[in-house]
Scaffold this active site. Sequence first.
Site, mmCIF file in Angstrom:
data_model
loop_
_atom_site.group_PDB
_atom_site.id
_atom_site.type_symbol
_atom_site.label_atom_id
_atom_site.label_comp_id
_atom_site.label_asym_id
_atom_site.label_seq_id
_atom_site.Cartn_x
_atom_site.Cartn_y
_atom_site.Cartn_z
ATOM 1 C CB CYS A 128 -1.272 7.100 1.140
ATOM 2 S SG CYS A 128 -2.646 6.211 1.888
ATOM 3 C CD GLU B 258 -2.178 2.116 1.204
ATOM 4 O OE1 GLU B 258 -2.046 2.810 0.160
ATOM 5 O OE2 GLU B 258 -2.267 2.604 2.316
#
Length: 476
Positions: free
Chosen positions: A283, A249
Amino acid sequence: MLTDTQLFINGVWRPASDGGQTAVHDPATGEVVGHHAMATKADLEEAVLAAEKAFPLWRDTPAIERGAILHRAAALLRDRVSEIAQVLTMEMGKPIIEAETELRSAADILDWFAEEARRIYGRVIPSRSHNVMQLALKQPVGPVAAFTPWNFPVSQLVRKVAPALAAGCTMVAKPPEDTPASPAVLADVLSEAGLPAGVLNLVYGNPPDIANYLIPHPAIRKVSFTGSVPVGKQLASLAGKHMKRITMELGGHSPVMVFDDADIEVAAKDIATFKFRNSGQVCISPTRILVQRGVYDRFVARLREEVEKIEPAHGIHRETRMGPLVSQRRVEAVSNIIADAVADGAKLLTGGERINRPGFFYSPTLLEQVPAHARILNEEPFGPVAMLAPFDTIEEAIVEANRLAYGLAAYAYTTSIRTSQILQNRVETGMLAINHTALGLPELPLGGVKDSGFGSEGGPEAIEAYVFTKLVTQKS
Ligand code: NAD
């Protein structure tokens, strides 16, 4: 002061075998507020062996019992939200309200995967003969090595721990050294909830040394990492070399497309709030804000007005909307990438400076007229800054949205079904939010494509990452 964070190995907290430790800082003052242990190779070996030894017992624990432990841990975590939120804010810097939200969301994730444990179905495959039974069984992959970042110290760890444990895997996790104390609480609540010793082990130390030890280790069957693209690529290569399954991720550079027909008021308020959450260290934070020319000036004025209301302060005060960045390293990286953009000809609409007070503060920043080659339009800025640019046609917006190797999240504001459908088909990201920003709920898939990574950390897809399919075919 935080308490010092030790290593959690085989159900026991203990110092590093050589006594080594490193300081932890309050990002809002720069002062040392605690320490964490630095694992030696002997400590890492002990953690892996504990996870290996605990695996058969945990794998064979009925799913409903594994789920019950996760549920109890969720309840214990909820009981301690105010206390742990203070620890989280002291070591990470985010506003206390955001820390509380993160912890409640971590408890929700534990609850959701507790339920999902009992829905790990395989299938029966119709056979070609009457006396043959064919089964596809889902079985846990084994001990996992997990590496999690500092921006959501508790929930990023829970996103790996909850599905892995629900699936019957054990784990050696390396939570972030910048923010070690808040994720450590997860081991406490799980232990108190009845998790057997060795199922979850936490180690801290030198990240590359730990990765280089754990990933090739024969007892480790899967690697899960959340963090930057360059580190993700290194760890994925190492995992590939040793034939380990991966979930990655990684970072993003998320576009927002605001169309002429959008509700500009809603879009400006949403983006001002969402962009500066956690000082932009997220993110899926929006970074490239593309606005159709007909509403560009109006949108920019409203966004700027909202952003200028944000006054960074110590996160421990309840009224704080934005705290400092996590570290000296991050504040320097953000200052440099913004200074480079301005030197390249970008226009500063607001912000663009370090705040003159102790700690790692940087002002909320908006830039426009940024040249396409500027570093900030090509590398993830990971801080409180967004770049605005006008576009004329949907085609132009999509080309810009898809231009980079990142493919994590994208956002759009439009009232046109046609525009929405085109974006759903053509935007190259793992997530697309239209007319709001609500991503990251436990039941929603979370993950990227292209350089942003591989796999998903939400929804049933997250469990898939921790099981493999075994075919059994039996003739009677
Ligand atoms: P970094 O790449 O040095 O570290 C990011 C995280 O990875 C940290 O928690 C660190 O402990 C860990 N790490 C670093 N090297 C490692 C290694 N060899 N093995 C295992 N773990 C390792 O960057 P940083 O300056 O701390 O943070 C900034 C960058 O990190 C940003 O550019 C952003 O992309 C990324 N990041 C992404 C996320 C995310 O949610 N995807 C979260 C935090 C940071």
